[in-house]
Design an enzyme around this catalytic site. Sequence first.
Site, PDB file in Angstrom:
ATOM      1  N   HIS A  50       0.809  -1.213   0.000  1.00 49.90           N
ATOM      2  CA  HIS A  50       0.000   0.000   0.000  1.00 49.90           C
ATOM      3  C   HIS A  50       0.846   1.268   0.000  1.00 49.90           C
ATOM      4  CE1 HIS A  50      -4.219  -1.646   1.091  1.00 49.90           C
ATOM      5  NE2 HIS A  50      -3.530  -2.500   0.364  1.00 49.90           N
ATOM      6  N   HIS A 174      -2.513 -12.711  -2.417  1.00 46.74           N
ATOM      7  CA  HIS A 174      -3.725 -12.302  -1.712  1.00 46.74           C
ATOM      8  C   HIS A 174      -4.149 -13.243  -0.597  1.00 46.74           C
ATOM      9  CE1 HIS A 174      -5.570  -9.179  -4.641  1.00 46.74           C
ATOM     10  NE2 HIS A 174      -4.405  -8.834  -4.143  1.00 46.74           N
TER      11      HIS A 174
END
Length: 313
Positions: A50, A174
């Site tokens: 992020h 993920h």
Amino acid sequence: MMSANGKVSGTGTPEVDTGYVDAVAGAKREVETLLEQTKCVPLLLRLAYHDAMTYDSNTKTGGANGSIRVQRELDHAGNESLSSALELLEPIKAKYQVLTYADLFQLSGIIAVRVAGGPFINFTPGRRDSRVAPPQGRLPLWDLGDDSAVKTLKRVFERLGLSTQQLVALCGAHYIARWGRETSTDPELFDKHYRDLNKRFSNAYFRDLLDGKVPSDLALLQDAEIRQYVEQYATDQAKFMKDYAAAHETLSKLGTQLPVTLYGGSAAASSSFGLDDYSTQEVLLGAALLIGGTVLAAGWWWNRRKRLLKGRL
């Protein structure tokens, strides 16, 4: 941003001298211990992602610059629970103050992948820190309910300057990174989710996606370009590991001036050796020496060229 000897480079980036290399080596050991004690692989991986995924290749803003530590950015949608990651890493940053936040975040993400059973990923130090929060909305949305959401996701990766293949390769993490969004560092919850062997770093995500076991992401398969890579990775874990290592390295350098690879060969060699085969200090010192050698060689060449030109005039 000062180096261990107190110098600041002309570009504002930290000088990767021997003191800085020592700090990276020390931080590596501390992060490894942290991962063993708190089982925070998902958090550190998401933090690295992020911080880097705010990059805009059109405006050359955002990227892996440590700005996610700024509260304004930390409050952005998608950064839930990442304050816990910052709290875990702050003692390490305090111990190795010369190390930039940007380098620490990306180093931690790379080590987290390795601890989870993933591939060796090249790490190059020298990222500069920023306290400028990018505009909200740059992070990719992983709620892939329909074709339009997938198209939006692809546009985000185009903005990052990443290819569709890199998008798909990064999706393979993920199973680990998504868990970090749902909780913080509770060991019992970690054991429940992460100790499941299917949730360790592997190509299981792609196999499960094709088998219909990841209903939230099935829209990805409606895109022919994405599907071809999903099918490749589902049947070839070695290729996935190699492509993931290359994609993650590129991601970790978004918004920086760092070269693609300084050591360890190409990402294609990631399956032949890893972080455990060479100490971080040895590897990074090699990188620092390579940089220094390149600068000295360039200086010698330029001075020789000036002498030759002077002889002609």
